[in-house]
Design a protein around this motif. Structure first.
Motif, PDB file in Angstrom:
ATOM      1  N   GLU A  52      60.590  58.713 -47.554  1.00 33.83           N
ATOM      2  CA  GLU A  52      59.269  58.569 -48.147  1.00 33.83           C
ATOM      3  C   GLU A  52      58.638  57.190 -47.958  1.00 33.83           C
ATOM      4  OE1 GLU A  52      57.420  60.937 -49.692  1.00 33.83           O
ATOM      5  OE2 GLU A  52      58.933  62.371 -49.011  1.00 33.83           O
ATOM      6  N   LEU A  81      50.854  46.590 -63.213  1.00 33.29           N
ATOM      7  CA  LEU A  81      50.959  46.313 -61.787  1.00 33.29           C
ATOM      8  C   LEU A  81      49.949  45.270 -61.350  1.00 33.29           C
ATOM      9  CD1 LEU A  81      52.031  46.927 -58.924  1.00 33.29           C
ATOM     10  CD2 LEU A  81      50.309  48.758 -58.805  1.00 33.29           C
ATOM     11  N   GLU A  82      48.690  45.416 -61.765  1.00 37.83           N
ATOM     12  CA  GLU A  82      47.653  44.500 -61.304  1.00 37.83           C
ATOM     13  C   GLU A  82      47.898  43.075 -61.793  1.00 37.83           C
ATOM     14  OE1 GLU A  82      45.481  45.065 -59.009  1.00 37.83           O
ATOM     15  OE2 GLU A  82      46.158  47.150 -58.862  1.00 37.83           O
ATOM     16  N   ARG A 133      52.208  47.214 -53.141  1.00 29.35           N
ATOM     17  CA  ARG A 133      51.473  48.387 -53.636  1.00 29.35           C
ATOM     18  C   ARG A 133      52.055  49.684 -53.065  1.00 29.35           C
ATOM     19  NH1 ARG A 133      46.624  47.202 -56.155  1.00 29.35           N
ATOM     20  NH2 ARG A 133      45.944  45.025 -55.965  1.00 29.35           N
ATOM     21  N   SER A 134      52.345  49.684 -51.778  1.00 24.79           N
ATOM     22  CA  SER A 134      52.869  50.898 -51.146  1.00 24.79           C
ATOM     23  C   SER A 134      54.243  51.260 -51.697  1.00 24.79           C
ATOM     24  CB  SER A 134      52.958  50.694 -49.630  1.00 24.79           C
ATOM     25  OG  SER A 134      51.669  50.493 -49.072  1.00 24.79           O
ATOM     26  N   TYR A 136      55.438  50.437 -54.615  1.00 26.74           N
ATOM     27  CA  TYR A 136      55.292  50.839 -56.018  1.00 26.74           C
ATOM     28  C   TYR A 136      54.896  52.318 -56.109  1.00 26.74           C
ATOM     29  CZ  TYR A 136      53.668  50.889 -60.857  1.00 26.74           C
ATOM     30  OH  TYR A 136      53.501  51.200 -62.170  1.00 26.74           O
ATOM     31  N   GLU A 137      54.001  52.768 -55.244  1.00 30.87           N
ATOM     32  CA  GLU A 137      53.535  54.151 -55.298  1.00 30.87           C
ATOM     33  C   GLU A 137      54.657  55.138 -55.005  1.00 30.87           C
ATOM     34  OE1 GLU A 137      50.619  55.359 -56.332  1.00 30.87           O
ATOM     35  OE2 GLU A 137      50.285  53.273 -56.906  1.00 30.87           O
ATOM     36  N   VAL A 138      55.650  54.730 -54.239  1.00 32.17           N
ATOM     37  CA  VAL A 138      56.756  55.629 -53.904  1.00 32.17           C
ATOM     38  C   VAL A 138      57.918  55.490 -54.880  1.00 32.17           C
ATOM     39  CG1 VAL A 138      58.528  56.147 -52.154  1.00 32.17           C
ATOM     40  CG2 VAL A 138      56.168  55.700 -51.454  1.00 32.17           C
ATOM     41  N   ALA A 141      55.890  54.428 -59.544  1.00 31.26           N
ATOM     42  CA  ALA A 141      54.850  55.218 -60.209  1.00 31.26           C
ATOM     43  C   ALA A 141      55.282  56.652 -60.537  1.00 31.26           C
ATOM     44  CB  ALA A 141      53.575  55.216 -59.363  1.00 31.26           C
ATOM     45  N   PRO A 142      55.910  57.397 -59.602  1.00 28.18           N
ATOM     46  CA  PRO A 142      56.274  58.782 -59.932  1.00 28.18           C
ATOM     47  C   PRO A 142      57.368  58.889 -60.994  1.00 28.18           C
ATOM     48  CG  PRO A 142      56.296  58.390 -57.546  1.00 28.18           C
ATOM     49  CD  PRO A 142      56.245  57.051 -58.207  1.00 28.18           C
ATOM     50  N   TRP A 144      57.906  56.575 -63.591  1.00 32.59           N
ATOM     51  CA  TRP A 144      57.745  55.671 -64.725  1.00 32.59           C
ATOM     52  C   TRP A 144      58.166  56.288 -66.065  1.00 32.59           C
ATOM     53  CZ3 TRP A 144      57.946  50.781 -64.914  1.00 32.59           C
ATOM     54  CH2 TRP A 144      57.531  50.079 -66.059  1.00 32.59           C
TER      55      TRP A 144
END
Length: 322
Positions: A52, A81-82, A133-134, A136-138, A141-142, A144
């Motif tokens: 992934e 995150l920000e 960022r990329s 974190y999204e993989v 984030a899913p 959390w």
């Protein structure tokens, strides 16, 4: 060996972190992906991550190595995150040549990207931001809700352990090779590292991704505040069940591990556990190792058989969990 010298004042200033932190967990996830231990638990997850993760996260592997002893500027203690990404960027001008040398020596690839980063090259910093960022999204984030569930369950368990058996038992349970020598907390795993808390205390933070020995670093308040001790959560991420837990014990241990502990109210062999729960022998060994490290079961060998049984602490946990 990790050796942490603790004073009486330090013992009065041991607290737990209030919540998991996005970029800290991201760093630990990237580290866990690169490690090769705990294959029975993390093997399938690592295979999924390998498929992934996009190629643009590759620069992060020059900064975040499998031993977890990584540059702290990419692991800020921010709650979103920000805010964390902003803290990473603001740390740029404070990076030192010594930190560059250490990071470059550990990087598996060319150090040209790292040198551009330390020179404040705009493109290099944009590359770092995009990679974070990329990833974190993989990786984060899913998962959390499950990360929070593992974190909260571990803190609840160790808070109870602290109340019932004291801070020494609480800290000793963070690793199978952890213990005390006088007033020093020790973990008998290399490399050698020694810290004197000097009254600053400790903030304890479990991570469902980290699988190595406890890591110690400056905490959120810097040199004026407590040190941060990060350790493996009792239930690693791949064992945290999908959706709401069916009970307090499942939330803490995961369904299968809770079932192992329940069966061990009566002594059983590894083979009997595998048969009764319809799981593999390696999976049983992984679950019993973690339960043993937490002081919830004992294990002894009787000829060719390996016998497991719940300890008084384990039985107490079963009672409190219903």
């Amino acid at each position: 060996m990790l050796r942490v010298h603790v004073t009486t004042e330090d013992l009065l200033n041991v607290t737990f972190a209030s919540e998991p932190l996005p970029l800290v967990e991201l760093a630990m996830a990237l580290v866990a992906w690169q490690r090769r231990d705990e294959q029975a638990v993390f093997g399938r997850w690592r295979g999924h991550v390998t498929r992934e993760l996009p190629g643009r996260v590759r620069p992060l592997l020059d900064l975040l190595r499998p031993d977890g002893d990584n540059p702290q500027f990419v692991e800020p203690y921010d709650r979103t995150l920000e805010d964390g990404l902003c803290a990473v960027r603001e740390a740029g001008p404070r990076l030192t040549p010594e930190e560059l040398g250490r990071a470059a020596a550990r990087a598996p690839g060319s150090d040209s990207w790292l040198r551009a980063l330390w020179r404040q090259d705009r493109e290099a910093w944009e590359q770092l931001d995009g990679a974070l960022r990329s990833a974190y999204e993989v990786l984060v984030a899913p998962y959390w809700p499950r990360i929070r569930q593992s974190f909260q369950a571990d803190v609840a368990w160790r808070t109870r352990l602290l109340a019932a058996h004291g801070i020494k038992a609480c800290l000793a349970s963070t690793h199978p090779r952890a213990g005390w020598s006088g007033s020093a907390f020790e973990v008998d795993v290399r490399p050698d590292y020694e810290v004197r808390l000097g009254g600053r205390g400790l903030t304890l933070m479990p991570s469902p991704f980290w699988t190595g020995r406890p890591l110690i670093a400056e905490g959120p308040d810097g040199p004026s505040g407590a040190y941060l001790l990060m350790y493996p959560a009792l239930t690693p991420l791949p064992l945290v069940g999908q959706g709401p837990a069916e009970g307090a014990l499942d939330a803490l241990l995961g369904r299968t591990r809770a079932a192992v502990l329940q069966l061990l109210v009566q002594q059983r062999t590894t083979s009997e556990l595998a048969r009764d729960l319809d799981i593999s022998l390696p999976s049983v060994s992984e679950h019993t190792r973690t339960l043993r490290a937490a002081g919830l079961i004992t294990t002894r060998r009787d000829g060719k058989a390996v016998l497991h049984a719940a300890t008084g602490l384990g039985v107490d946990l079963l009672h409190s969990g219903g």
